[in-house]
Design an enzyme around this catalytic site. Sequence first.
Site, PDB file in Angstrom:
ATOM      1  N   TYR A  99       0.844  -1.191   0.035  1.00  0.00           N
ATOM      2  CA  TYR A  99       0.081   0.010  -0.109  1.00  0.00           C
ATOM      3  C   TYR A  99       0.993   1.389  -0.020  1.00  0.00           C
ATOM      4  O   TYR A  99       1.561   1.486   0.971  1.00  0.00           O
ATOM      5  CB  TYR A  99      -0.872  -0.091   1.293  1.00  0.00           C
ATOM      6  CG  TYR A  99      -2.489  -0.146   0.999  1.00  0.00           C
ATOM      7  CD1 TYR A  99      -2.996   1.136   0.085  1.00  0.00           C
ATOM      8  CD2 TYR A  99      -3.086  -1.327   1.249  1.00  0.00           C
ATOM      9  CE1 TYR A  99      -4.249   0.597  -0.114  1.00  0.00           C
ATOM     10  CE2 TYR A  99      -4.356  -1.449   0.806  1.00  0.00           C
ATOM     11  CZ  TYR A  99      -5.086  -0.271   0.085  1.00  0.00           C
ATOM     12  OH  TYR A  99      -6.430  -0.525  -0.376  1.00  0.00           O
ATOM     13  N   GLU A 154      -0.495   4.781  -0.523  1.00  0.00           N
ATOM     14  CA  GLU A 154      -1.210   5.960  -0.702  1.00  0.00           C
ATOM     15  C   GLU A 154      -0.343   7.278  -0.368  1.00  0.00           C
ATOM     16  O   GLU A 154       0.451   7.322   0.396  1.00  0.00           O
ATOM     17  CB  GLU A 154      -2.461   6.192   0.162  1.00  0.00           C
ATOM     18  CG  GLU A 154      -3.513   5.212  -0.272  1.00  0.00           C
ATOM     19  CD  GLU A 154      -4.685   4.920   0.662  1.00  0.00           C
ATOM     20  OE1 GLU A 154      -4.519   5.133   2.015  1.00  0.00           O
ATOM     21  OE2 GLU A 154      -5.662   4.608   0.471  1.00  0.00           O
ATOM     22  N   ASP A 162      -5.597  14.010 -25.349  1.00  0.00           N
ATOM     23  CA  ASP A 162      -5.664  12.476 -24.800  1.00  0.00           C
ATOM     24  C   ASP A 162      -4.957  11.388 -25.800  1.00  0.00           C
ATOM     25  O   ASP A 162      -5.782  11.336 -26.875  1.00  0.00           O
ATOM     26  CB  ASP A 162      -7.329  12.191 -24.727  1.00  0.00           C
ATOM     27  CG  ASP A 162      -7.256  10.714 -24.153  1.00  0.00           C
ATOM     28  OD1 ASP A 162      -6.345   9.836 -23.913  1.00  0.00           O
ATOM     29  OD2 ASP A 162      -8.511  10.228 -23.798  1.00  0.00           O
ATOM     30  N   THR A 196      -2.611   6.324 -22.032  1.00  0.00           N
ATOM     31  CA  THR A 196      -2.804   5.169 -21.350  1.00  0.00           C
ATOM     32  C   THR A 196      -1.308   4.541 -21.548  1.00  0.00           C
ATOM     33  O   THR A 196      -0.445   4.981 -22.277  1.00  0.00           O
ATOM     34  CB  THR A 196      -3.596   4.047 -21.893  1.00  0.00           C
ATOM     35  OG1 THR A 196      -3.226   3.851 -23.307  1.00  0.00           O
ATOM     36  CG2 THR A 196      -4.964   4.413 -21.910  1.00  0.00           C
ATOM     37  N   LYS A 223      -1.302   0.706 -24.288  1.00  0.00           N
ATOM     38  CA  LYS A 223      -1.574   0.625 -25.913  1.00  0.00           C
ATOM     39  C   LYS A 223      -0.366   0.545 -26.646  1.00  0.00           C
ATOM     40  O   LYS A 223       0.632  -0.377 -26.694  1.00  0.00           O
ATOM     41  CB  LYS A 223      -2.497   1.748 -26.196  1.00  0.00           C
ATOM     42  CG  LYS A 223      -3.926   1.490 -25.507  1.00  0.00           C
ATOM     43  CD  LYS A 223      -4.952   2.443 -25.668  1.00  0.00           C
ATOM     44  CE  LYS A 223      -6.376   2.114 -24.919  1.00  0.00           C
ATOM     45  NZ  LYS A 223      -7.312   3.128 -25.215  1.00  0.00           N
ATOM     46  N   ARG A 249      -1.366  -2.275 -18.036  1.00  0.00           N
ATOM     47  CA  ARG A 249      -2.436  -1.555 -18.075  1.00  0.00           C
ATOM     48  C   ARG A 249      -2.314  -0.373 -16.958  1.00  0.00           C
ATOM     49  O   ARG A 249      -2.096  -0.710 -15.552  1.00  0.00           O
ATOM     50  CB  ARG A 249      -3.562  -2.239 -17.615  1.00  0.00           C
ATOM     51  CG  ARG A 249      -3.698  -3.618 -18.403  1.00  0.00           C
ATOM     52  CD  ARG A 249      -5.146  -4.062 -18.490  1.00  0.00           C
ATOM     53  NE  ARG A 249      -5.990  -3.419 -19.508  1.00  0.00           N
ATOM     54  CZ  ARG A 249      -6.053  -3.542 -20.583  1.00  0.00           C
ATOM     55  NH1 ARG A 249      -5.163  -4.411 -21.016  1.00  0.00           N
ATOM     56  NH2 ARG A 249      -6.822  -3.072 -21.521  1.00  0.00           N
TER      57      ARG A 249
HETATM   58  C1  LIG Z   1      -8.490   3.560 -24.392  1.00  0.00           C
HETATM   59  C2  LIG Z   1      -8.789   4.733 -24.140  1.00  0.00           C
HETATM   60  C3  LIG Z   1      -9.001   5.383 -22.839  1.00  0.00           C
HETATM   61  C4  LIG Z   1      -9.350   4.690 -21.718  1.00  0.00           C
HETATM   62  O1  LIG Z   1      -8.585   3.798 -21.280  1.00  0.00           O
HETATM   63  P1  LIG Z   1      -8.897   2.636 -20.298  1.00  0.00           P
HETATM   64  O2  LIG Z   1      -7.837   2.071 -19.716  1.00  0.00           O
HETATM   65  O3  LIG Z   1      -9.665   1.548 -20.976  1.00  0.00           O
HETATM   66  O4  LIG Z   1      -9.699   3.042 -19.304  1.00  0.00           O
HETATM   67  C5  LIG Z   1      -9.202   6.819 -22.740  1.00  0.00           C
HETATM   68  N1  LIG Z   1      -9.005   7.478 -23.930  1.00  0.00           N
HETATM   69  C6  LIG Z   1      -8.897   7.062 -24.958  1.00  0.00           C
HETATM   70  C7  LIG Z   1      -8.841   8.189 -26.155  1.00  0.00           C
HETATM   71  C8  LIG Z   1      -8.812   5.692 -25.289  1.00  0.00           C
HETATM   72  O5  LIG Z   1      -8.558   5.322 -26.610  1.00  0.00           O
END
Ligand SMILES: *Cc1c(COP(=O)(O)O)cnc(C)c1O
Length: 419
Positions: free
Chosen positions: A55, A57, A201, A228, A231, A237
């Site tokens: 933990y 935090e 984003d 993220t 990806k 993740r």
């Molecule tokens: C995949 C994605 C997210 C969210 O990611 P998660 O890990 O699935 O919650 C947010 N914004 C965009 C543009 C994405 O492609």
Amino acid sequence: MTANIDYLEKNDPAVFNALKGEEERQKSGIELIPSENYTFPEVLAALGSVFTNKYSEGYPGRRYYGGQEYTDIIENLARDRAKTVFRCEHANVQPLSGSAMNQAVYLGLLEPGDTIMAMDLSHGGHLTHGAPVSHMGKIFNFERYVTNPVDGSIDFDQVRKDALKHKPKMILAGYTSYPRDIDYAKFKQIADEIGAITMTDASHFGGLVAGDAMKNPFDFGFDVVTTTTHKSLRGPRGGMVLCKKEFAKKIDKSVFPGLQGGPHMNAIAGIAITLLKAQQDEFKQYANQVLINAKTLAQALLDRQASLVTGGTDNHMMVLDTSISYGINGKVAEAVLDQAGITTNKQIIPDDPNPPLRPSGIRIGTPAATARGMGEKDMVQLADWIVDALQNPEDENKIAGIKHDVEQLCRKFAVPGLD
Ligand SMILES: *Cc1c(COP(=O)(O)O)cnc(C)c1O
């Protein structure tokens, strides 16, 4: 030192068998979902490490629990490396996923009811960009901009008019299903006129920015970039919020204690590992090859008379209009390709007349196939299989034949971390 799951075979065969099945599935098929990837073997090890027991935090140097000498090292490494890789002043590496990271930004920098300008959802915006079914869509007021489906361009005169009219507190650039790059300078210019915060984003293309294959929004003066880590970046993740120093305090408070509890230190260890790899030549080559493969696959599909939304790609993905091209919806196309060992996902297209679970197209991306080492020749072969399958969705023999060929090809390319 790393986790060993073989004991499961005896103690919990149900989970063991599902895990082995998934390993086999990942080995024997071609992964073309643009948001998926194969993480590095070292990251798999970090995820199964003892950091999951801890933990933590708070933030390095000011935690709510004792015993943090090693977690502090890990989180500081991840933060410093993120700042180096993305050329930014501050990094928060604690968001548990992409959705949480975006929520933390909105809730940390805006007030409920504030207006955010973001891409229309059918044109490529993400659920977290204020879909009516998402909580963010209820808390904030989202105004939309759209793209030209023929060439993917954004009408910035219209964006400016709408921005002057709606006075958004934030202008959000970024997408989950849009095959073009972003004109950050134009967004920034409009945002400056009305004093709006600029956010990208980069969830999908964060790894391509990290690998210097795509433009970095910070080079155009953007305030906040989220991405993220699982990806195109090929990490565990998770999510990261990267920002200018002036937003650092608000962002950190918003992630914890505003939104989350204890961070997943095993994932943060994986992020640190990923961000060291992202600085190496091999990763830059990977990021470039992802784009080369996407362009090659898109061109090969176009050569075979497929209809791609915006007519091609500038990034790692393309959107194939299966309704126009083959007279089948995206749900059917996804299922047919699945049977052929090719994994894609159904996708709404701009102003789609069909509902999200039966949309008009599919999304195809190259990050995972490229991580396995596939190159241009394989992309052309893939285009042949995809078109052949989608032109003959009911020909079971043909689909089975393609699946066989797909498996043959896959044997030549190891799955990172598995073979
Ligand atoms: C995949 C994605 C997210 C969210 O990611 P998660 O890990 O699935 O919650 C947010 N914004 C965009 C543009 C994405 O492609």
